[in-house]
Structures are given as C-alpha cells and as structure tokens.
Design a protein around this motif. Structure first.
Motif, short mmCIF file in Angstrom:
data_model
loop_
_atom_site.label_atom_id
_atom_site.label_comp_id
_atom_site.label_asym_id
_atom_site.label_seq_id
_atom_site.Cartn_x
_atom_site.Cartn_y
_atom_site.Cartn_z
N LEU A 183 -144.45 46.32 68.29
CA LEU A 183 -143.14 45.69 68.11
C LEU A 183 -142.88 45.49 66.63
CD1 LEU A 183 -140.81 44.46 69.80
CD2 LEU A 183 -142.02 42.28 69.70
N SER A 184 -141.66 45.75 66.18
CA SER A 184 -141.27 45.57 64.79
C SER A 184 -140.01 44.72 64.73
CB SER A 184 -141.00 46.92 64.12
OG SER A 184 -140.37 46.76 62.86
N PRO A 185 -139.87 43.87 63.69
CA PRO A 185 -138.64 43.09 63.57
C PRO A 185 -137.50 43.85 62.91
CG PRO A 185 -140.16 42.46 61.83
CD PRO A 185 -140.87 43.47 62.69
N SER A 186 -137.78 45.02 62.30
CA SER A 186 -136.72 45.74 61.59
C SER A 186 -136.88 47.24 61.73
CB SER A 186 -136.74 45.37 60.09
OG SER A 186 -137.88 45.90 59.45
N GLU A 187 -135.75 47.94 61.59
CA GLU A 187 -135.76 49.41 61.60
C GLU A 187 -136.49 49.94 60.38
OE1 GLU A 187 -134.82 51.43 63.87
OE2 GLU A 187 -133.61 50.19 65.23
N PHE A 188 -136.33 49.26 59.24
CA PHE A 188 -137.00 49.69 58.02
C PHE A 188 -138.51 49.74 58.21
CE2 PHE A 188 -139.24 48.71 54.09
CZ PHE A 188 -138.71 49.63 53.21
N VAL A 310 -126.27 31.46 44.87
CA VAL A 310 -126.71 32.73 45.46
C VAL A 310 -128.23 32.71 45.62
CG1 VAL A 310 -126.77 35.25 45.20
CG2 VAL A 310 -124.80 33.96 44.33
N THR A 311 -128.72 33.18 46.77
CA THR A 311 -130.15 33.35 47.00
C THR A 311 -130.48 34.84 46.90
OG1 THR A 311 -130.27 31.41 48.45
CG2 THR A 311 -132.04 33.02 48.63
N LEU A 312 -131.55 35.16 46.18
CA LEU A 312 -131.89 36.56 45.89
C LEU A 312 -133.12 36.99 46.69
CD1 LEU A 312 -131.61 36.20 42.02
CD2 LEU A 312 -129.88 37.17 43.53
N VAL A 313 -133.04 38.18 47.28
CA VAL A 313 -134.18 38.80 47.96
C VAL A 313 -134.29 40.22 47.40
CG1 VAL A 313 -135.26 39.36 50.17
CG2 VAL A 313 -133.67 37.43 50.02
N PRO A 314 -134.97 40.39 46.24
CA PRO A 314 -134.94 41.67 45.52
C PRO A 314 -136.13 42.59 45.79
CG PRO A 314 -135.85 39.98 44.10
CD PRO A 314 -135.61 39.32 45.45
N SER A 315 -136.73 42.52 46.96
CA SER A 315 -138.01 43.20 47.22
C SER A 315 -137.92 44.72 47.05
CB SER A 315 -138.49 42.88 48.64
OG SER A 315 -138.68 41.50 48.81
N LEU A 316 -139.03 45.29 46.56
CA LEU A 316 -139.18 46.74 46.53
C LEU A 316 -139.55 47.28 47.91
CD1 LEU A 316 -141.39 47.00 43.30
CD2 LEU A 316 -138.90 47.14 43.46
N TRP A 317 -140.14 46.43 48.74
CA TRP A 317 -140.56 46.78 50.10
C TRP A 317 -140.67 45.47 50.87
CZ3 TRP A 317 -143.98 45.75 53.91
CH2 TRP A 317 -144.25 46.74 54.86
N SER A 337 -131.99 43.44 48.43
CA SER A 337 -132.24 44.86 48.17
C SER A 337 -132.11 45.65 49.47
CB SER A 337 -133.63 45.06 47.58
OG SER A 337 -134.63 44.75 48.53
N ALA A 338 -131.93 46.96 49.31
CA ALA A 338 -131.82 47.84 50.48
C ALA A 338 -133.17 48.20 51.06
CB ALA A 338 -131.08 49.12 50.08
N GLN A 339 -134.26 47.83 50.37
CA GLN A 339 -135.60 48.26 50.75
C GLN A 339 -136.26 47.25 51.69
OE1 GLN A 339 -134.34 48.76 47.61
NE2 GLN A 339 -134.20 50.95 47.99
N GLY A 340 -135.70 47.06 52.88
CA GLY A 340 -136.30 46.14 53.84
C GLY A 340 -135.31 45.68 54.89
N GLY A 341 -135.82 44.86 55.82
CA GLY A 341 -134.99 44.36 56.90
C GLY A 341 -133.89 43.43 56.46
#
Length: 470
Positions: A183-188, A310-317, A337-341
């Motif tokens: 089971l995964s929480p995200s498509e990414f 603003v809250t930032l979530v800038p993860s590379l993965w 970032s686009a790199q994650g759920g």
C-alpha cells in the motif's frame, strides 16, 4: 475488523511521519468500532489503551544490555540479537519475535497485519511466514510504504553500497516483494518503487487518514513570514530553498524564513546540513532573515504555522508529507515541490496552493515571488480551497471505507505462496554478456586505475598522460 499495526515509532516517543500516520489510523479504526493493536518500539515495555478500540504494546530494544555478560552462547546473551546483528536487522528480528509472543499469549488473532516498509521492520516476520507452518498461515501481511532507506540514501547522497546499510536496503526490497499486499499513500511513491523493483509489483494507492478540524476558519498569517517544518535533510530540499531565498534577499526582497526541525548529517561534506547553512548564510541569520529554530514542541509548530503566510514543502523526493497535510488542513497557503505526494495534494497550482518543479531552472524563485505578493484576502481564499481539497483526500470518514475494502480484498485472495520471492525480478536482471571469441586476456598489458572525486576537469589530461607514457 481486528487490525495489528507494526511500527518503529509512535508520536509520543518519536516525532516522525510514520508515527503520526499510525496514531491517526489506529484512532480512526477504534472510533469506527474496529480493533487496532499497535506493536511498536518503545523506551520501556508498555501495554496501554490510549483511545477506544486502540491498544498499544511497546517493547524496549535489548541493545542497552550489550555490556552484560554471563551467557554461554551468543543466542543466550541478554542483548540477543543485538550482539550479533547491526541495529536495523536486530530490531526487525526482535519485532518479529515480539509479535509471535503476542500471538502465543492468548491475544485475539488479527484479521490482518500491517507493517511499515522503512528499516525492513517486517523482514523476519515475512521470512517466518514463508518458511514455517504456524500462526501466520492464514493472516495476510500488508506492507505500507512510507519512505524506504534504499530510496532515501540515494537522494541524500549517502554511500548506498556500504555495509550494513546496503543489506538493510535489500531487506526492505524483500519485504515489498514478499508481502501479501503493498500500500502507498501517493502515486509518486508507487511509481518510484516500481521503477526500482519492477512494474509487476502491484501497489494500491490510498492517502493517509488525518484527524483534523476541517471547519477551522483560515487565517491570512503575517505577510512576509515563510515557514519550513521538517528535518534539515538534503532530500528535503533545504539547501536549494535557502540558496534561492538568499538570491531574493540580495535583491532587496523583504521576508523572513523560519526553519523548524532537527539537524542531519550530509555524508559528502562530513558535516551536518545545519552546519553548512550556518557557514554559508551567516549574514542572513545575523540580520534575522533566516531563523534556524531547531526542534520545537508540537504545539509550537502549530503556533508557527498560524503565524506564517506560506508553508514550504521543497523536497527533492517525498512520500506524502504530514507537513503539507497539516498546513492545508489548517487553511494555510502551501508552496510545494512537484517531487512527491505533496503535489498530488495541491493538484491545481494557484488554486489550492502552489507547485514548483526542481527540474525547471528558476521555478522555485518564480513561485516564491508569486506567493510573496499575495494579499491577505487571497491567502484566506486559497487556504479555504486547500482545506476542501485535503479533506477530500484525507478525511478519515472518506479514507477508512477504502482501507477496509482494500483489507477485505487482500483477505479474500490470500493464498500460500508457491514461489519464494526475490528482490530483483527477472525482467530487471541484466542480460548475460555475449561470449567473446578468442582469449579473454592479452598478455603484457598493464591495467591503470584512475580514481577521481570532483576532479573531472583533469580526467582527459590524465588519460593522455597515461597513454603517452607507454
């Protein structure tokens, strides 16, 4: 339904995303009339009932007893198996033993067992299910993906082939292959793991349930206040974030970045990420633009989040980060970032929040300029839509029916395995090299090894020098 959840953490002892998920899901099950038993690593042996329908059983790891002696055999040592194995595999071994102890203690048998992927916690549990005839024969085991070390080490630029870390990664891969369901929480996260282990690995995607007051009225926060919540970790994108902010500060933009979370090592530089940030951006820390606040109590995190514009979530993965869920549930503007759920949570850039792509040069800077110009009314409107969006994904009343349906499908199709799983499927194995005609070696030749690190500019010159010396 009776569900046993096996985890390395719960939030009252370890402030991590896995623990937050387990706590939310167990309470959701209990509130709906189901039974949840959580088996977890703890500082002491415990057996509690923190909520209706929820039982938590904690076990203390035996590594604290390594200095004790008096055992005639290694497997009789009071610290066994920590006297024979590194911590990760030893914890997995003890976890399996503790679960069998619970099964044999008279506790009501579970309908299903769920175990995390991280640190291969279910490795010996799955090994025993596959090789022994016993109490696990008719109990399906679901591996819930969060963030496996074999992925994290690559993104964090850690040496992936160093022992024992390499073998722990292989153990994690085995767990994903050996589970009755994944089971995964995200498509990414699903696509990332399938890229590593093969597209034939079936993975269902259901978001985390999150208990929150989704009716809370959004607040605009203070203009110019940006917030990052999470470890100072390379894969969290903090180095690129601060570098981008520094460029904007150099231009004269007036805003402050507060970073909450503990420090981590960065292997390529033999320093911590926090040390690197303090060395490189000391002047912005001294003038108050950059605030490395460190670890703070959870209630203070909520206070900082209310204050931030603003809250930032800038993860590379990333997997499916709690920070993004919490920010959107509280009606905050999130730049992710686009790199994650987290990008799947926001979904529509500019409507439910903002998305940037690390693969597009300058995209973070462009989006930072954009969010810094939002008016308070615009932030409230976006925050309200963010609440609606995250509620549609993570409201326990919507997630729980999907989780129970998934469990029932796993139970209905559960059968003994006919083949023992392997970590590398046949379609990912490299083909054997073609046979070379004639002798494999030529006599009187010298092999030259040229090691280099950060000296790529000199490789061609070095090769020419070697060839000219013949």
């Amino acid at each position: 339904m009776r569900v046993w959840i096996v985890t390395s953490e719960l939030p009252h002892e370890h402030a991590g995303g896995i623990g937050r998920y387990v706590d939310n899901f167990a309470r959701t099950l209990g509130a709906a009339g189901h039974e949840a038993l959580v088996l977890y690593r703890s500082a002491t042996d415990t057996d509690d009932r923190p909520a209706p329908g929820v039982r938590t059983v904690g076990f203390a790891t035996r590594d604290a007893r390594l200095a004790e002696g008096g055992a005639a055999r290694p497997d009789e040592h009071p610290a066994f198996p920590y006297n024979l194995l590194s911590f990760g595999p030893a914890l997995a071994y003890q976890t399996g033993a503790e679960l069998f102890r619970l099964l044999e203690s008279g506790a009501e048998r579970p309908d299903i067992i769920e175990v995390q992927d991280y640190a291969a916690l279910g490795y010996f549990l799955l090994q025993r299910k596959l090789t022994e005839s016993g109490p696990l024969d008719d109990i399906p085991i679901v591996v819930h993906m969060h963030s496996a070390q074999f992925d994290l080490m690559q993104v964090n630029q850690w040496p992936r082939y160093r022992f024992p870390e390499y073998w722990l990664g292989q153990m994690e891969k085995f767990c994903l292959r050996a589970a009755d369901a994944v089971l995964s929480p995200s498509e990414f996260l699903r696509s990332e793991v399938q890229r590593s282990l093969g597209r034939d690995l079936e993975i269902s995607v259901i978001p985390y349930p999150f208990i929150a007051d989704y009716e809370r009225e959004p607040e605009p926060g203070q203009t110019g206040e940006l917030l990052y919540v999470g470890r100072l970790e390379y894969r969290k994108g903090v180095m690129g974030l601060v570098q981008t902010c520094a460029r904007l500060w150099d231009e004269g933009l007036d805003f402050r970045l507060t970073m909450l979370g503990g420090d981590t090592d960065f292997a390529p530089r033999c320093k911590t990420i926090g040390t690197l940030l303090r060395e490189r951006y000391a002047r912005w820390i001294e003038c108050g633009r950059l605030n490395l606040a460190g670890t703070v109590p959870f209630d203070e995190v909520a206070m900082h989040m209310r204050r931030a514009a603003v809250t930032l979530v800038p993860s590379l993965w990333e997997n499916f980060p709690n920070t993004s869920i919490e920010a959107m549930a509280a009606g905050r503007v999130a730049l992710v970032s686009a790199q994650g759920g987290q990008a799947e949570m926001v979904a529509e850039d500019g409507r439910n929040g903002f998305i940037f792509d690390w693969n597009t040069p300058g995209d973070l800077e462009r989006q930072l300029r954009r969010v810094l110009t939002l008016t308070p009314d615009e932030r409230v409107a976006i925050g309200r839509r963010a609440q609606e969006r995250i509620r549609s994904l993570c409201d326990p009343q919507r997630v729980l029916p999907r989780r129970l349906e998934h469990y029932e499908k796993v139970r209905a199709r559960h059968l003994p395995r006919l083949l023992f799983p392997t970590t590398t499927p046949a379609d990912l194995l490299p083909p054997p090299p073609p046979a070379e005609p004639g002798p494999q070696e030529e006599p009187d030749l010298l092999s030259v090894v040229i090691p280099f690190y950060n000296l790529g500019a000199y490789v061609d010159e070095t090769l020419a020098s070697v060839l000219n010396s013949a």
